[in-house]
Design a protein around this motif. Structure first.
Motif, PDB file in Angstrom:
ATOM      1  N   GLY A 226       0.819  -1.214   0.000  1.00 32.84           N
ATOM      2  CA  GLY A 226       0.000   0.000   0.000  1.00 32.84           C
ATOM      3  C   GLY A 226       0.851   1.261   0.000  1.00 32.84           C
ATOM      4  N   LEU A 227       1.942   1.269   0.780  1.00 34.68           N
ATOM      5  CA  LEU A 227       2.820   2.443   0.836  1.00 34.68           C
ATOM      6  C   LEU A 227       3.490   2.682  -0.517  1.00 34.68           C
ATOM      7  CD1 LEU A 227       4.447   1.845   4.337  1.00 34.68           C
ATOM      8  CD2 LEU A 227       2.807   3.642   3.731  1.00 34.68           C
ATOM      9  N   TRP A 228       3.909   1.600  -1.158  1.00 32.72           N
ATOM     10  CA  TRP A 228       4.541   1.749  -2.476  1.00 32.72           C
ATOM     11  C   TRP A 228       3.548   2.287  -3.502  1.00 32.72           C
ATOM     12  CZ3 TRP A 228       8.734   2.321  -5.184  1.00 32.72           C
ATOM     13  CH2 TRP A 228       8.727   2.046  -6.551  1.00 32.72           C
ATOM     14  N   LEU A 229       2.381   1.643  -3.595  1.00 32.68           N
ATOM     15  CA  LEU A 229       1.393   2.075  -4.577  1.00 32.68           C
ATOM     16  C   LEU A 229       0.858   3.463  -4.243  1.00 32.68           C
ATOM     17  CD1 LEU A 229      -0.624  -1.232  -5.153  1.00 32.68           C
ATOM     18  CD2 LEU A 229       1.052  -0.178  -6.681  1.00 32.68           C
ATOM     19  N   GLY A 230       0.699   3.745  -2.944  1.00 30.21           N
ATOM     20  CA  GLY A 230       0.230   5.072  -2.549  1.00 30.21           C
ATOM     21  C   GLY A 230       1.205   6.158  -2.960  1.00 30.21           C
ATOM     22  N   GLY A 231       2.507   5.898  -2.771  1.00 28.77           N
ATOM     23  CA  GLY A 231       3.513   6.861  -3.194  1.00 28.77           C
ATOM     24  C   GLY A 231       3.497   7.051  -4.705  1.00 28.77           C
ATOM     25  N   MET A 232       3.323   5.957  -5.425  1.00 31.01           N
ATOM     26  CA  MET A 232       3.251   6.053  -6.883  1.00 31.01           C
ATOM     27  C   MET A 232       2.041   6.871  -7.317  1.00 31.01           C
ATOM     28  SD  MET A 232       5.775   4.326  -8.311  1.00 31.01           S
ATOM     29  CE  MET A 232       5.191   3.836  -9.926  1.00 31.01           C
ATOM     30  N   ALA A 233       0.918   6.646  -6.638  1.00 28.20           N
ATOM     31  CA  ALA A 233      -0.300   7.381  -6.997  1.00 28.20           C
ATOM     32  C   ALA A 233      -0.134   8.875  -6.745  1.00 28.20           C
ATOM     33  CB  ALA A 233      -1.481   6.833  -6.201  1.00 28.20           C
ATOM     34  N   LYS A 234       0.479   9.227  -5.609  1.00 22.94           N
ATOM     35  CA  LYS A 234       0.673  10.651  -5.296  1.00 22.94           C
ATOM     36  C   LYS A 234       1.677  11.291  -6.249  1.00 22.94           C
ATOM     37  CE  LYS A 234      -0.751  10.852  -0.463  1.00 22.94           C
ATOM     38  NZ  LYS A 234      -1.782  11.892  -0.699  1.00 22.94           N
ATOM     39  N   ALA A 235       2.737  10.557  -6.587  1.00 24.97           N
ATOM     40  CA  ALA A 235       3.709  11.095  -7.532  1.00 24.97           C
ATOM     41  C   ALA A 235       3.083  11.278  -8.906  1.00 24.97           C
ATOM     42  CB  ALA A 235       4.911  10.150  -7.625  1.00 24.97           C
ATOM     43  N   GLU A 236       2.236  10.352  -9.300  1.00 29.43           N
ATOM     44  CA  GLU A 236       1.548  10.464 -10.591  1.00 29.43           C
ATOM     45  C   GLU A 236       0.645  11.690 -10.614  1.00 29.43           C
ATOM     46  OE1 GLU A 236      -1.866   7.853 -12.729  1.00 29.43           O
ATOM     47  OE2 GLU A 236      -0.071   6.722 -12.145  1.00 29.43           O
ATOM     48  N   ALA A 237       0.085  12.008  -9.449  1.00 30.81           N
ATOM     49  CA  ALA A 237      -0.800  13.180  -9.354  1.00 30.81           C
ATOM     50  C   ALA A 237      -0.019  14.473  -9.161  1.00 30.81           C
ATOM     51  CB  ALA A 237      -1.776  12.983  -8.202  1.00 30.81           C
ATOM     52  N   GLY A 238       1.323  14.401  -9.071  1.00 27.51           N
ATOM     53  CA  GLY A 238       2.139  15.594  -8.901  1.00 27.51           C
ATOM     54  C   GLY A 238       2.381  15.971  -7.455  1.00 27.51           C
ATOM     55  N   ASP A 239       1.900  15.177  -6.496  1.00 23.73           N
ATOM     56  CA  ASP A 239       2.095  15.454  -5.076  1.00 23.73           C
ATOM     57  C   ASP A 239       3.389  14.788  -4.614  1.00 23.73           C
ATOM     58  OD1 ASP A 239       1.970  15.907  -2.386  1.00 23.73           O
ATOM     59  OD2 ASP A 239       0.085  14.812  -2.045  1.00 23.73           O
ATOM     60  N   VAL A 240       4.513  15.444  -4.901  1.00 21.66           N
ATOM     61  CA  VAL A 240       5.818  14.875  -4.591  1.00 21.66           C
ATOM     62  C   VAL A 240       6.014  14.745  -3.084  1.00 21.66           C
ATOM     63  CG1 VAL A 240       8.310  15.214  -4.769  1.00 21.66           C
ATOM     64  CG2 VAL A 240       6.835  15.728  -6.721  1.00 21.66           C
ATOM     65  N   THR A 241       5.590  15.749  -2.323  1.00 18.56           N
ATOM     66  CA  THR A 241       5.741  15.703  -0.864  1.00 18.56           C
ATOM     67  C   THR A 241       4.996  14.517  -0.263  1.00 18.56           C
ATOM     68  OG1 THR A 241       5.963  18.117  -0.773  1.00 18.56           O
ATOM     69  CG2 THR A 241       5.426  16.984   1.289  1.00 18.56           C
ATOM     70  N   GLN A 245       6.606  11.182   1.655  1.00 19.33           N
ATOM     71  CA  GLN A 245       6.192  10.804   3.016  1.00 19.33           C
ATOM     72  C   GLN A 245       5.846   9.317   3.096  1.00 19.33           C
ATOM     73  OE1 GLN A 245       2.971  13.505   3.884  1.00 19.33           O
ATOM     74  NE2 GLN A 245       4.331  15.109   4.692  1.00 19.33           N
ATOM     75  N   LEU A 246       5.096   8.840   2.121  1.00 20.98           N
ATOM     76  CA  LEU A 246       4.740   7.419   2.121  1.00 20.98           C
ATOM     77  C   LEU A 246       5.963   6.544   1.879  1.00 20.98           C
ATOM     78  CD1 LEU A 246       1.381   7.547   0.125  1.00 20.98           C
ATOM     79  CD2 LEU A 246       1.675   7.134   2.571  1.00 20.98           C
ATOM     80  N   TRP A 247       6.838   6.964   0.991  1.00 20.58           N
ATOM     81  CA  TRP A 247       8.011   6.154   0.691  1.00 20.58           C
ATOM     82  C   TRP A 247       9.008   6.138   1.856  1.00 20.58           C
ATOM     83  CZ3 TRP A 247       8.388   8.419  -4.924  1.00 20.58           C
ATOM     84  CH2 TRP A 247       7.501   7.707  -5.737  1.00 20.58           C
ATOM     85  N   ARG A 248       9.075   7.244   2.616  1.00 23.85           N
ATOM     86  CA  ARG A 248       9.952   7.238   3.793  1.00 23.85           C
ATOM     87  C   ARG A 248       9.454   6.230   4.823  1.00 23.85           C
ATOM     88  NH1 ARG A 248      14.009  10.340   3.555  1.00 23.85           N
ATOM     89  NH2 ARG A 248      14.026  12.354   2.484  1.00 23.85           N
ATOM     90  N   LYS A 249       8.154   6.150   4.956  1.00 21.03           N
ATOM     91  CA  LYS A 249       7.577   5.159   5.869  1.00 21.03           C
ATOM     92  C   LYS A 249       7.880   3.754   5.378  1.00 21.03           C
ATOM     93  CE  LYS A 249       3.289   4.477   8.457  1.00 21.03           C
ATOM     94  NZ  LYS A 249       1.883   4.934   8.611  1.00 21.03           N
ATOM     95  N   LEU A 250       7.805   3.567   4.070  1.00 19.19           N
ATOM     96  CA  LEU A 250       8.144   2.273   3.488  1.00 19.19           C
ATOM     97  C   LEU A 250       9.622   1.964   3.689  1.00 19.19           C
ATOM     98  CD1 LEU A 250       7.589  -0.223   1.720  1.00 19.19           C
ATOM     99  CD2 LEU A 250       7.899   1.239  -0.293  1.00 19.19           C
ATOM    100  N   GLU A 251      10.473   2.963   3.498  1.00 16.48           N
ATOM    101  CA  GLU A 251      11.923   2.786   3.666  1.00 16.48           C
ATOM    102  C   GLU A 251      12.259   2.249   5.055  1.00 16.48           C
ATOM    103  OE1 GLU A 251      15.968   5.557   3.798  1.00 16.48           O
ATOM    104  OE2 GLU A 251      13.971   6.441   3.990  1.00 16.48           O
ATOM    105  N   ALA A 252      11.584   2.765   6.079  1.00 14.24           N
ATOM    106  CA  ALA A 252      11.849   2.331   7.456  1.00 14.24           C
ATOM    107  C   ALA A 252      11.442   0.881   7.687  1.00 14.24           C
ATOM    108  CB  ALA A 252      11.111   3.237   8.435  1.00 14.24           C
TER     109      ALA A 252
END
Length: 399
Positions: A226-241, A245-252
């Protein structure tokens, strides 16, 4: 193969005979002297017992003398039979001849009635694994069963995963939709449904796929998929921040130093560093023409329905494709045009780069991530300003 089988079988039978037959054939003589000594020892023990009974009054003197006389007579008879035990050493030799004839004949008759000579020349289990046509047939059978049992939620999930394996993404999305109807808001069901919908829409998560992903994250905020796909969805929508945030949570949540963690770190760094004033000027949308073929010596190693990924990749930074096309081996040889419309993220598309790497890869699993055993062809550097056709021959294996 048949000759080797019979040689091995003969060696095994011979080894068994070498273990079983020598004890039967070898004379088992017991020296007469040894037997006499045992008889004398037994007689002495019995005499001692008679003497004890005499002393305790259990036997009268007359009874004692009678039993001692009987003991002496019995001992004398035993000592007068030399060779009786020795003669018994030859008993059992007839079993040798019975075993030598009976064991092979029994084994052959049983194998003739229960075994199969033809199976000796059959291919190994690995080569007998089900092929794409067999899998497609099994999936079609499962789909037919689901029509007669439409309330089997686990069956729909299995069917969805099967269609996804076959890269039949619209059908996979329909199957997951049925599972979602029966199971409701469960994170794994939501994410499977979202992923299939996105794949059916050329990898785009906008719209319903993104809605399903964020509903799953509301249920399980730490779900890695979910964190990976959520980050992809936000990046696709232009919401880089929001994506970072989601990818940092995934990274941890990823193992420290793992390849997956390094890739997500590189992706975040690339996205975070792309502030507007530093972004390169976008060139007008353009195509990269790529011709892909398969080396003849590798054709026997793949099936017509194996997946072919053709994509452009940045020379440095994340391995995420800048543009990607998915085909099948049956389509080869082919020519495709890679362009910005095939980008997986707005921040990562062809027009932002001057040079890229071109890759064509065959995957039996259909996995978008490169794996050992995949077949691959690469052009290490291509200038986007060069309008000539780029020719890739898939001629090596991923180690």
């Amino acid at each position: 193969m048949t000759t080797i089988f019979w040689m091995l079988a003969g060696l095994l039978i011979l080894a068994a005979f070498m273990i079983v037959l020598p004890p039967l054939w070898r004379p088992r003589e017991i020296a007469a002297a040894d037997q006499d000594q045992r008889n004398i020892a037994i007689a002495r023990q019995r005499l001692s017992e008679l003497q004890d009974q005499l002393q305790t009054g259990a036997l009268t003197r007359m009874q004692f003398e009678e039993q001692r006389a009987e003991l002496e007579v019995a001992l004398s008879d035993d000592l007068d039979i030399p060779g009786q035990v020795k003669a018994s050493g030859t008993k059992g030799r007839w079993m040798v001849f019975v075993l030598v004839l009976l064991v092979p004949l029994t084994a052959l008759s049983l194998y003739a009635s229960l075994g199969s000579y033809a199976s000796l020349d059959r291919p190994s289990d690995a080569s007998a694994a089900p092929g794409p046509e067999d899998i497609s047939r099994m999936v079609a059978g499962l789909a037919a069963r689901m029509k007669s049992n439409p309330n089997d939620a686990q069956g729909w999930l299995m069917l969805g995963r099967s269609y996804k394996y076959l890269q039949q993404y619209p059908e996979a999305a329909d199957a997951f939709a049925q599972a979602y109807r029966l199971l409701g808001d469960q994170a794994e069901v939501l994410l499977s449904y979202a992923d299939a919908l996105a794949m059916a829409n050329d990898g785009r998560l906008s719209g319903k796929p993104a809605e399903l992903v964020f509903k799953a994250l509301a249920l399980e905020p730490n779900n890695m998929t979910g964190l990976w796909l959520g980050g992809m969805a936000k990046a696709e929508a232009g919401d880089v921040t929001g994506a970072v945030q989601l990818w940092r949570k995934l990274e941890a949540s990823l193992p420290p130093g793992s390849e997956a963690q390094q890739e997500i770190q590189t992706l975040m760094a690339n996205v975070e560093n792309r502030v507007p004033e530093e972004q390169p000027t976008e060139k007008a949308p353009q195509d990269i023409e790529v011709e892909v073929s398969l080396a003849p010596e590798l054709q026997s190693r793949i099936g017509p329905k194996d997946t072919v990924f053709i994509y452009a990749q940045a020379l440095s930074g994340p391995k995420m494709p800048l543009a990607i096309v998915r085909k099948q081996v049956s389509d080869l040889p082919l020519t495709v045009n890679l362009n910005d419309s095939m980008a997986m993220m707005p921040e990562m598309k062809l027009s932002r780069f001057d040079q890229v790497k071109l890759i064509a890869r065959i995957s039996k699993s259909g996995n978008a991530t490169q794996q050992p055993g995949d077949l691959i062809g690469v052009i290490d550097s291509v200038d986007l300003a060069d309008r000539t056709r780029n020719i890739i021959v898939i001629d090596s294996e991923v180690k």
